[in-house]
Write a protein that holds these residues in place. Structure first.
Motif, short mmCIF file in Angstrom:
data_model
loop_
_atom_site.label_atom_id
_atom_site.label_comp_id
_atom_site.label_asym_id
_atom_site.label_seq_id
_atom_site.Cartn_x
_atom_site.Cartn_y
_atom_site.Cartn_z
N LEU A 182 0.86 -1.19 0.00
CA LEU A 182 0.00 0.00 0.00
C LEU A 182 0.89 1.23 0.00
CD1 LEU A 182 -3.09 0.68 2.25
CD2 LEU A 182 -1.10 2.13 2.54
N PHE B 227 0.72 5.84 0.09
CA PHE B 227 -0.05 7.09 0.14
C PHE B 227 0.91 8.26 0.16
CE2 PHE B 227 0.22 5.61 4.59
CZ PHE B 227 0.84 6.69 5.20
N PRO C 76 5.13 5.99 -5.97
CA PRO C 76 4.78 4.57 -5.98
C PRO C 76 5.67 3.81 -6.96
CG PRO C 76 2.83 5.97 -6.26
CD PRO C 76 4.03 6.85 -6.43
N THR D 137 4.80 1.61 -8.87
CA THR D 137 4.02 1.27 -10.06
C THR D 137 4.01 2.38 -11.10
OG1 THR D 137 2.04 2.09 -8.94
CG2 THR D 137 2.48 -0.27 -8.79
N THR D 138 4.67 3.50 -10.79
CA THR D 138 4.60 4.67 -11.68
C THR D 138 5.98 5.27 -11.89
OG1 THR D 138 2.43 5.17 -10.74
CG2 THR D 138 3.47 6.89 -12.05
N TRP E 137 6.38 10.11 -0.73
CA TRP E 137 5.42 9.00 -0.67
C TRP E 137 5.88 7.98 0.36
CZ3 TRP E 137 0.93 8.19 -3.64
CH2 TRP E 137 0.66 9.18 -4.59
N SER F 280 5.50 3.91 1.28
CA SER F 280 5.07 2.57 0.89
C SER F 280 5.04 1.69 2.12
CB SER F 280 6.04 1.99 -0.14
OG SER F 280 6.07 2.78 -1.31
N ASP G 260 -6.28 8.92 2.12
CA ASP G 260 -6.35 8.45 0.73
C ASP G 260 -5.15 7.55 0.44
OD1 ASP G 260 -8.65 9.90 0.21
OD2 ASP G 260 -7.52 11.69 -0.37
N TYR G 261 -5.42 6.38 -0.06
CA TYR G 261 -4.36 5.40 -0.29
C TYR G 261 -4.65 4.61 -1.57
CZ TYR G 261 -7.92 2.27 1.56
OH TYR G 261 -9.09 1.58 1.75
N SER G 262 -3.64 3.88 -2.02
CA SER G 262 -3.79 3.01 -3.19
C SER G 262 -3.05 1.71 -2.92
CB SER G 262 -3.21 3.67 -4.45
OG SER G 262 -3.88 4.87 -4.74
N GLU H 265 -3.82 -2.94 -7.46
CA GLU H 265 -4.84 -2.21 -8.21
C GLU H 265 -4.20 -1.24 -9.20
OE1 GLU H 265 -7.22 -0.38 -5.24
OE2 GLU H 265 -8.32 -2.22 -4.74
N SER H 266 -3.12 -0.57 -8.78
CA SER H 266 -2.43 0.36 -9.67
C SER H 266 -1.78 -0.37 -10.84
CB SER H 266 -1.36 1.14 -8.90
OG SER H 266 -1.94 1.93 -7.89
#
Length: 900
Positions: free
Chosen positions: A569, A571, A603, A605-606, A724, A726, A756-758, A762-763
């Motif tokens: 996770l 944020f 993140p 993922t980006t 960020w 993690s 707010d988190y991701s 999912e990403s």
């Protein structure tokens, strides 16, 4: 003789089409009286209220006469027929000729429609199959056309679209020309000041803030813009002054939806909004909600650039590319000329800053091409999504064409039943044009019924279609334009489907019909068989496309990502979290919610940043053009993300203070830099030396479909803050419990902000969204194509079985089994499918090879896909035809022989 000035003006008359409509529906013995009364009333109104209003009243009066006692009735005593004959005689006496019945005469049109309706009622099965096929085809193609219309209007609805441009950079990296859309902050004012052809310029910088108003708190996306932005992009204003709303430094423009969320009303001018619980802004304008077919659709508010400059959140250096620049040219300015003038602006300011500026250029990309022509190819923006738009446009047209082919096939297959009707009509004196009009009217009636059903299907399916396409498409049922388009679409479909059968049937010759020598539907080759082959050729191409897309999607999804996406996770460190990060990290671990916490540039993922200009022992001047993906971390990067260490150690600033200027390299970076012993190597970038302390296994930063780029993971001494966090969640707890514990710690140090988190999984999954959407849509259209084709095949099989009823009876009497009969009736259709496969397979292979060219990490189209396609196609044919074949085969031969 009167002079022209003395002649009386022509007597005004009511709308002729309204009078003809009255003559069509009114009973013959009432029509003269009704016409006289309406004309008298019309003449009076012309004097009182004018010609235009009188004609409108005349139309209203005609419509109001649509009542049971006025509408034509079936003649019972011959009076109506006598009245009609009297009118014909009067016409003959007046003009000295006997009028032949016109094909377009209202009485004849009514007769055509009546006969068409009776024919459809008589052949309910045929009509049902045709209506269902046409309705599904019309609905599917209409939904696709709605989507295409949205795509074609993407960022093209501004009043100044033809003069709007975005500024792009072009340069050469790693020996390849590349383009990117971010630009230096000082570029916009320089363009406005130094180039007269440029009317206005605006910068654009996306951002996210916590907006607070009364008791409402929303963490939502917006943008910093220059005041000219609202002049360039004329989004509808609900309230406020477009020219001055962003001229100060403390005004904010919000959308209608955001206003309702924050204040419960759109009447919010002058109300105060607080940003990140610090600075207050006054609402100076309210925009209508932005449409989804604009690149700014995710923006909910606009902030003045003056406020962005004050905190100095961006560098004024020409080497820093973090903002988007939009340009409005003057009316008669030539974009090519302007491009030539401005192309070396940034290069001129970068001399002495970067080593090689010979390839650095800027250029203007027109608004009409932002969405559809955005694919980067050798340093140029070429065809991108326009290819998909064209593809689905072709699919929509072919789906509609397949539905029309069904109509043609079933109509010509029924030619034996209609041939005798045509022969009798021709012998009785019917003209060819009248017969054509008769059959066209049948197709029009059928298309009308299909259109009504299609409209119902569209209304029911459009929410699901919007979910699939991520659009907000809708039908404007309340507009005249919609209904005109709908009527035109129905007429076009009716003509498309009915023209060939109409001419085909009308061309039957009475003598051949009586002798039975007209073309047999069992001919070795016929247009009908050719159309069946065309139908299933298209279906086979779509089946191949669906299988290839799904295979490619699965191939990319199963690719090793290089890190553990489960229970990961992240944020953003908002508000007070950066200054309390140490305590936040410690309490997250102590709470049992996390087993590892790491601070990073973004993140995993980006792609967070890219870096070029690196040098290392043995590097050359050319190596400085190599572009690296850049990531940043402080400690526990490997443990938190699950990335594997191949050599050396990971960054750990708690144990080694010098690790703040340490870097990790991925495998690709080591190969790119030709380092045999990378650990201990010194690398120079960001005006400092960095020490390589470890090598990590390649992990996917960007697209799973592309090759992995060289990556550097630097310590926290980089030029960009690590903003960020993690978190590797504790697998011993449920996800819900972990989130509850993390939120408790988050609120303790940042109570004013929402949590707010991701999740990483999912990403990562979102990277496949476009391909999944394309696959779903292609699969949907494939299913619809197969459904429509099978409907037509089902009808053809029924008529084939009916036509060969006597033959089947004879064969059964002679000892043929049910299996023999089924094989007999399905053999021809299987042959047609085989021919369709031979044609469609190469087309499908070629089309999907072109599609796969855009992917570096891709599948190879193997023979298995074609085997599956062939088996699936044959299975569909056999299942569709066998029902009718078995039904005919089990019929009692006595009944079969009696049927003819």
């Amino acid at each position: 003789m009167k002079t022209p000035s003395e002649q009386q003006p022509p007597r005004p008359v009511g709308p002729r089409w309204a009078t003809r409509f009255l003559q069509w529906f009114c009973a013959p013995h009432l029509v003269d009286e009704m016409e006289g009364d309406l004309d008298e009333l019309f003449q009076e109104r012309v004097q009182q209220i004018g010609l235009k209003k009188a004609r409108l009243r005349y139309i209203r009066d005609v419509v109001s006469l649509l009542r049971p006692f006025v509408i034509k009735r079936k003649p019972t005593d011959g009076l109506d027929r006598l009245h009609q004959q009297t009118k014909i005689t009067a016409h003959h006496q007046r003009f000295g000729e006997y009028p032949h019945p016109s094909t377009l005469d209202p009485i004849m049109i009514r007769n055509y429609l009546k006969v068409a309706w009776r024919n459809l009622i008589r052949a309910k099965g045929y009509a049902s199959i045709n209506i269902a096929g046409l309705a599904v085809g019309m609905a599917a193609s209409s939904l696709i056309f709605l989507w295409i219309q949205s795509e074609l209007h993407y960022d093209r609805f501004y009043s100044k679209t033809d003069r709007l441009f975005q500024v792009y950079n072009r340069d050469k990296f790693s020996g390849t020309r590349q383009v990117w859309g971010t630009t230096p902050k000082p570029l916009a004012p320089a363009l406005k000041q130094d180039y007269p052809d440029i009317e206005d310029v605006s910068r654009f910088r996306p951002t996210t803030f916590l907006l607070t108003a009364t008791d409402k708190k929303l963490n939502i996306s917006g943008a910093f813009v220059d005041p000219a932005f609202l002049n360039l992009f004329d989004f509808p204003f609900i309230s406020g002054n477009r020219q001055t709303s962003l001229s100060g430094s403390n005004g904010i423009v919000i959308t209608k939806s955001l206003s309702e969320k924050l204040f419960g009303t759109t009447d919010a001018l002058g109300k105060v909004v607080q940003l990140d619980r610090k600075d207050s802004f006054s609402v100076t304008g309210i925009l209508d909600d932005l449409p989804d077919n604009t690149q700014f659709s995710g923006i909910s508010y606009l902030l003045p650039w003056a406020y962005f400059v004050t905190p100095a959140w961006d560098s004024d250096e020409w080497s820093s590319n973090n903002n988007y620049t939009y340009v409005l040219l003057k009316d008669k300015a030539n974009p090519d000329v302007v491009n030539e003038k401005i192309k070396r602006v940034t290069a001129g300011h970068l001399k002495g800053v970067i080593d090689d500026v010979s390839n650095r250029q800027i250029f203007l990309h027109p608004a009409s091409k932002w969405h559809l022509y955005s694919k980067q190819e050798n340093g140029y923006l070429t065809e991108g999504k326009i290819v998909t738009v064209r593809l689905f446009g072709i699919i929509a047209g072919l789906i509609l064409l397949i539905a029309a082919v069904n109509f043609v096939n079933l109509s010509t297959a029924r030619s034996e039943k209609r041939a005798k009707e045509v022969g009798v009509r021709k012998v009785a004196g019917a003209q060819k044009s009248a017969l054509i009009f008769q059959f066209i009217s049948e197709s029009m009636l059928l298309a009308l019924l299909s259109g009504i059903l299609a409209l119902l299907l569209i209304v029911l399916c459009i929410p699901l279609f919007n979910d699939l396409t991520d659009k907000r498409l809708s039908l404007d049922l309340g507009t005249v334009d919609f209904w005109l388009m709908a009527v035109a679409f129905v007429l076009f479909t009716g003509l498309l489907a009915g023209s060939y059968p109409a001419f085909f049937l009308a061309n039957f010759q009475p003598v051949k019909v009586i002798k039975g020598t007209y073309q047999s539907v069992n001919a070795i080759f016929s247009p009908r068989k050719g159309l069946v082959i065309a139908q299933f050729t298209f279906a086979i191409v779509l089946i191949i496309a669906t299988l290839v897309i799904q295979h490619q999607l699965n191939y990319a999804q199963n690719r090793e990502s290089g890190y553990n996406r489960n229970n990961l996770l992240f944020f953003y460190l908002t508000g007070d979290l950066p200054k309390h990060y140490g305590s936040l990290q410690q309490e997250l671990l102590q709470s049992g919610a996390a087993i590892s916490v790491s601070k990073s540039l973004g993140p995993i993922t980006t792609i967070n940043s890219r870096q070029w200009g690196l040098s290392w022992p043995g590097s050359t001047k050319t190596d400085k053009d190599i572009e690296f993906d850049r990531f940043g971390a402080d400690e526990d990067f490997l443990k938190t993300t699950g990335t594997k260490l191949l050599a050396g150690r990971e960054i750990d600033i708690r144990k080694y203070s010098t690790d703040s200027s340490a870097v990790l390299l991925n495998e690709t970076a080591v190969k790119t830099m030709h380092l045999k012993n990378p650990v201990g190597t010194s690398i120079h970038f960001d005006d400092r030396d960095w020490q390589v302390i470890g090598v990590v296994k390649d992990f996917i930063f960007a697209s799973p479909y592309e090759s992995i780029n060289p990556v550097i993971v630097n310590g926290p001494k980089g030029s960009v803050d690590l903003a960020w966090t993690s978190i590797r969640l504790n697998p011993a707890n449920t996800t819900a419990k972990n989130l509850e514990l993390v939120e408790t710690v988050f609120k303790k140090y940042n109570s004013g902000y929402p949590f707010d988190y991701s999740f990483a999984d999912e990403s990562y999954k979102a990277k496949f969204a476009d391909e999944q959407r394309t696959g779903l849509l292609t699969g949907l259209f494939t299913g619809l194509t197969i459904f429509i084709s099978c409907l037509g095949l089902f009808g053809l099989a029924a008529y084939t079985a009916q036509q060969r009823t006597k033959e089947i009876g004879v064969r059964k009497v002679l000892g043929a089994t049910v299996t023999n009969i089924v094989r007999l009736l399905t053999k021809d259709f299987i042959q047609l499918m085989g021919i369709a496969f031979v044609i469609g397979a190469p087309i499908g292979w070629f089309a999907m090879e072109k599609w796969l060219q855009d992917y570096t990490y891709r599948i190879t189209i193997g023979v298995g896909i074609f085997i599956v396609t062939l088996v699936l196609a044959l299975l569909l044919v056999v299942l569709t035809v066998s029902f009718q074949a078995i039904k005919a085969a089990v019929m009692n031969p006595v009944k079969s022989l009696r049927s003819e």
